[in-house]
Structure formats: structure tokens, C-alpha cells
Design a protein around this motif. Structure first.
Motif, mmCIF file in Angstrom:
data_model
loop_
_atom_site.group_PDB
_atom_site.id
_atom_site.type_symbol
_atom_site.label_atom_id
_atom_site.label_comp_id
_atom_site.label_asym_id
_atom_site.label_seq_id
_atom_site.Cartn_x
_atom_site.Cartn_y
_atom_site.Cartn_z
ATOM 1 N N TRP A 17 55.381 33.250 75.787
ATOM 2 C CA TRP A 17 55.987 34.504 76.152
ATOM 3 C C TRP A 17 56.532 35.402 75.021
ATOM 4 O O TRP A 17 57.076 34.843 74.233
ATOM 5 N N CYS A 18 56.230 36.569 75.123
ATOM 6 C CA CYS A 18 56.824 37.629 74.276
ATOM 7 C C CYS A 18 58.430 37.417 74.322
ATOM 8 O O CYS A 18 59.072 37.090 75.254
ATOM 9 N N CYS A 21 60.947 38.456 77.331
ATOM 10 C CA CYS A 21 60.402 38.315 78.663
ATOM 11 C C CYS A 21 60.872 37.359 79.833
ATOM 12 O O CYS A 21 61.545 36.413 79.362
ATOM 13 N N ASN A 23 60.194 35.778 82.235
ATOM 14 C CA ASN A 23 59.438 34.292 83.059
ATOM 15 C C ASN A 23 60.257 33.268 82.630
ATOM 16 O O ASN A 23 60.614 32.344 83.325
ATOM 17 N N CYS A 52 50.508 36.048 83.179
ATOM 18 C CA CYS A 52 51.743 35.351 82.446
ATOM 19 C C CYS A 52 52.520 34.488 83.271
ATOM 20 O O CYS A 52 53.098 33.476 82.917
ATOM 21 N N ASN A 122 57.265 41.982 87.592
ATOM 22 C CA ASN A 122 57.521 42.905 86.445
ATOM 23 C C ASN A 122 57.041 44.201 86.398
ATOM 24 O O ASN A 122 56.862 44.558 85.300
ATOM 25 N N GLY A 126 50.935 42.025 83.020
ATOM 26 C CA GLY A 126 51.371 41.593 81.695
ATOM 27 C C GLY A 126 50.260 41.475 80.841
ATOM 28 O O GLY A 126 49.784 41.763 79.765
ATOM 29 N N MET A 127 49.532 40.057 81.593
ATOM 30 C CA MET A 127 48.524 39.481 80.596
ATOM 31 C C MET A 127 47.406 40.117 80.122
ATOM 32 O O MET A 127 46.836 40.127 78.987
ATOM 33 N N CYS A 201 59.002 42.981 81.910
ATOM 34 C CA CYS A 201 57.868 42.606 80.713
ATOM 35 C C CYS A 201 58.101 43.884 79.596
ATOM 36 O O CYS A 201 57.824 44.863 79.880
ATOM 37 N N PRO A 202 58.939 43.417 78.672
ATOM 38 C CA PRO A 202 59.264 44.472 77.703
ATOM 39 C C PRO A 202 58.058 45.082 76.982
ATOM 40 O O PRO A 202 57.874 46.085 76.556
ATOM 41 N N VAL A 203 56.880 44.262 76.728
ATOM 42 C CA VAL A 203 55.836 44.630 76.159
ATOM 43 C C VAL A 203 55.029 45.502 77.006
ATOM 44 O O VAL A 203 54.497 46.583 76.692
HETATM 45 S S1 SF4 Z 1 53.101 40.437 78.383
HETATM 46 FE FE1 SF4 Z 1 55.028 41.024 79.601
HETATM 47 S S2 SF4 Z 1 54.684 39.460 81.189
HETATM 48 FE FE2 SF4 Z 1 53.340 38.481 79.585
HETATM 49 S S3 SF4 Z 1 54.608 37.343 78.239
HETATM 50 FE FE3 SF4 Z 1 54.615 39.301 77.679
HETATM 51 S S4 SF4 Z 1 56.514 40.116 78.080
HETATM 52 FE FE4 SF4 Z 1 56.178 38.519 79.370
#
Ligand code: SF4
Ligand SMILES: Cc1ncc(C[n+]2csc(CCOP(=O)(O)OP(=O)(O)O)c2C)c(N)n1
Ligand code: SF4
Ligand code: SF4
Lengths: 274, 75
Positions: A17-18, A21, A23, A52, A122, A126-127, A201-203
Motif C-alpha cells: 500500500w501507498c 494508506c 488499509n 487495494c 475510502n 483506489g486500485m 486513500c491519500p493517492v
Molecule cells: S491507491 Fe489508495 S487505497 Fe490503494 S494502496 Fe494507494 S492509498 Fe491505499
């Protein structure tokens, strides 16, 4: 002190994970709950789908089964009927659980089968790069909503309650201890239990919605969540951009599905007419 | 043994697993004693371990299980 490593597959860490994140924190809350209940790793089966959120079962050292996108509860239902003695837990995402898997979710709730479902919300897919989901709040931004999302979102807890689940709760990653306590209650509850965990989900979400860091997202959760016991302190107007956390609904009367199934099986085995 | 008024201050070891840490900054923000800091190249490191009060906020909130707070010897 909780020795979290006891419950993790250390060879699978660091996880994919980022940075920041949520999770990983939901997994921690689940492990805190399992540890509090004193369950052994072997009596738990964790099912996930795709996304994710589904990668949770790569790092947790329970029995783990990854299934197809949205269909996790169908697999978990079959398994629970075969092995009602096992603790069946499902982790899903807002896309996996509320979009493609929404139908399985309402029917598992309707049957009141003894499965604990944790939906990591989130607010985004995300994925796959940040598409909006049925739980993305109206007005927020996503790759598929570059001018703001015009769709109203589900209150997924109300939906699952209306469908027939018998334990409903909501929490956030910021409120990690509450999350752990609610997961423990949900696992202990006999019947279909559902917990929505508002996560970050920061990204895929934070960057597009004026929250630059994981910390800002956690503070957003803190500021927008209202404990159900304190809700009466807020006016309807004040509650408009807030959401309730805590134990939202419990029904101890409704019969559980695998029990009814076993009763029927026994009756027929004894030569009855059902 | 004499009855004393010597304050026993606990010491803590803050162990950061740099292989797992992704420098997300969560511990930097939540630590009440500013034990963690970003280095100039954007990495999070333990800078003021002696300030740690053992609240374990960092451990609880790290999404990567990269911090462990251990109780050290008493002084
Ligand atoms: S895309 Fe979002 S949900 Fe998926 S690992 Fe990255 S931060 Fe987490
Ligand atoms: C049948 C099918 N349709 C679409 C996809 C592509 N897909 C993979 S993950 C995903 C969305 C997951 O979103 P969510 O449940 O919110 O999980 P997150 O990644 O945010 O944890 C989609 C649409 C797929 N794998 N299978
Ligand atoms: S919270 Fe964890 S991953 Fe994030 S910077 Fe601190 S130690 Fe590293
Ligand atoms: S235990 Fe508390 S004081 Fe010590 S480093 Fe962690 S957050 Fe800071």
C-alpha cells in the motif's frame, strides 16, 4: 501489549500500500479485536475480493481466501454453510462491496448469516486509479468526476440495516481503538454484522480533494465523525456534513441463517417433512 | 530501605524499522513530543528518543507497523 507480528505474515512485509494508506490500520484494528477476543488464528477465515482492500489478506496470518470482484459474500456464504463453526470475516471496499458487490451484500444481510463484514470506505476505487464509487460524497472529485461528482451517495449502514443485518456500526481509521472494539463486538455477534470504516486513500482521493497529507485526511475523519451517544448535541444543520460513528443498530431476536439451515437438515434427516 | 522522593523516570526505546517505514509522516504529526522528524531527503527518522513518554500513539497509528516502543531500564 499486543504483539501484532504474531498475526502477520512477516515475509509479505512491507505491504504494497501507498504511504499513509488506511488499509494497514484497519488490519491493525482487526488484529486488536481478534487478540481481545482471544481467538486463535486457525479458527478465522478471512475472505476478500478485488481492490487495494483485498490485499489485506496477503499480510494477515489467518486462513485467507481471495475471491472475485464483488462476489466475496457469495463465496463466504457457501463456506459458512459448510463450516458454521468457523469465524468468517469479509473485508471489502466501497467499490467491491457497494458497487459491483452491492447485490450480494443486501442478500447476505437479508439472510442474517453469521458473517462479519468490514467495508473499508475510502470514497474511491483506489486500485484502478481513482474512479468515484457509490460511497463517494456528492461534490467530491475523482478521475471520472473531474468537475465534481453529481451523484448522491448511499448511506451504506442504513442500506444494510434495511436489508436485514442484525449488527451495524461505523468508525474511522482515526478512531482506531473504537474500530477495534466494534470489530470485536461484531465478531462476537451471532448474525450478519456490518462495520463501515471510513478510511484514507491519500493517492486516489486525498490529492484530488484538497487533502495533501495522510495526516490531513485523518484530521478530516476526526472533525466529521460524531459519536452516536453525542449526536443530540448537534443540530440537524450541524449534522449535514457530519456522519455518525459507534454502534448504530443491534437486533438479537432475528434468527441466524446457518442455525435455521441446520434445524431443517436435522428434521429432514429424521424423516420429517421440513 | 529509605523512603525516598526520587522521581523514577521511565526511559523508552523507539525502534523504527526503516525497511517497512514509508515516511508517510503520521507519527511525526501525532507524537506529542516531536520524537520523529523528516530528514532533508524526506525520510522519517527518530531524532529525540530521550523525549519519548511512552504513549505509543506512533505505534498505534503507523499503518506500516514500522514503529515499536519498548520500555527501557528505569533511572
Ligand atoms: S491507491 Fe489508495 S487505497 Fe490503494 S494502496 Fe494507494 S492509498 Fe491505499
Ligand atoms: C469483474 C471486474 N470488474 C472490474 C475490475 C477492475 N477493478 C479492480 S479493483 C476495482 C475497484 C476497487 O475499488 P474499491 O472496492 O473501492 O477498493 P480499493 O482499491 O479502493 O480498496 C475495479 C473496478 C475487476 N478486477 N473485475
Ligand atoms: S507512521 Fe509509520 S510509515 Fe509513517 S512515517 Fe511513521 S513510522 Fe514511517
Ligand atoms: S510513544 Fe508517544 S512520545 Fe514516544 S515516540 Fe511514540 S508518539 Fe512519541
Amino acid at each position: 501489549m499486543l504483539d501484532i507480528k504474531k498475526y502477520l505474515r512477516l515475509s509479505k512485509l512491507p505491504h504494497i500500500w501507498c504511504p499513509g494508506c488506511g488499509n494497514g490500520s484497519v488490519v491493525r484494528a482487526l488484529i486488536m479485536a481478534v487478540d481481545k477476543l482471544g481467538l486463535s488464528k486457525d479458527e478465522i477465515v478471512l475472505f476478500t475480493g478485488i481492490g487495494c482492500s483485498a490485499r489485506t489478506n496477503v499480510i494477515v496470518d489467518f486462513n485467507t481466501i481471495q475471491t472475485t470482484h464483488g462476489r466475496t459474500l457469495a463465496f463466504a456464504t457457501g463456506f459458512k454453510l459448510m463450516r458454521p463453526d468457523m469465524k468468517v470475516i469479509v473485508i471489502t471496499g466501497d467499490g467491491d462491496g457497494a458497487a459491483i458487490g452491492g447485490n450480494h451484500l443486501i442478500h447476505a444481510a437479508r439472510r442474517n448469516i453469521d458473517i462479519t463484514t468490514i467495508l473499508i470506505n475510502n470514497s474511491i476505487y483506489g486500485m484502478t486509479g481513482g474512479q468515484y464509487s457509490p460511497l463517494s460524497p456528492q461534490g467530491t472529485y475523482a478521475t471520472t468526476a473531474p468537475y465534481g461528482n453529481i451523484e448522491p451517495s448511499f448511506d451504506i449502514c442504513k442500506l444494510v440495516e434495511a436489508a436485514g443485518a442484525t449488527f451495524i456500526a461505523r468508525s474511522t481509521v482515526y478512531h482506531i481503538q473504537l474500530t477495534a472494539d466494534l470489530i470485536a463486538k461484531a465478531i462476537a455477534h451471532k448474525g450478519f454484522s456490518f462495520i463501515e470504516v471510513v478510511s484514507q486513500c491519500p493517492v486516489g482521493y486525498g490529492r484530488r480533494n484538497r487533502m495533501r497529507t495522510p495526516y490531513e485526511m485523518l484530521m478530516w475523519q476526526k472533525e466529521h465523525a460524531v459519536l452516536v451517544q453525542q449526536a443530540q448535541r448537534y443540530s440537524l444543520e450541524e449534522m449535514k456534513d457530519k456522519f455518525l460513528i459507534g454502534e448504530l443498530f443491534v437486533n438479537k431476536e432475528k434468527r441466524e441463517y446457518t442455525e435455521l439451515y441446520e434445524e431443517l437438515r436435522r428434521k429432514l434427516a429424521e424423516g420429517g417433512e421440513g | 530501605m529509605k523512603e525516598g522522593v526520587i522521581a523514577l523516570t521511565k526511559r523508552f526505546k523507539v525502534v523504527l524499522n526503516t525497511k517497512w517505514c514509508k515516511s508517510c509522516g503520521i507519527c511525526v504529526e501525532f507524537c506529542p513530543k516531536k520524537v520523529f522528524e523528516f530528514t532533508s531527503d524526506g525520510k522519517v527518522r527518530v531524532m529525540r528518543e530521550e523525549m519519548c513518554v511512552g504513549c505509543r500513539s506512533c505505534e498505534l497509528r503507523c499503518p506500516d507497523y514500522a514503529v515499536e516502543v519498548r520500555e527501557g531500564e528505569e533511572e
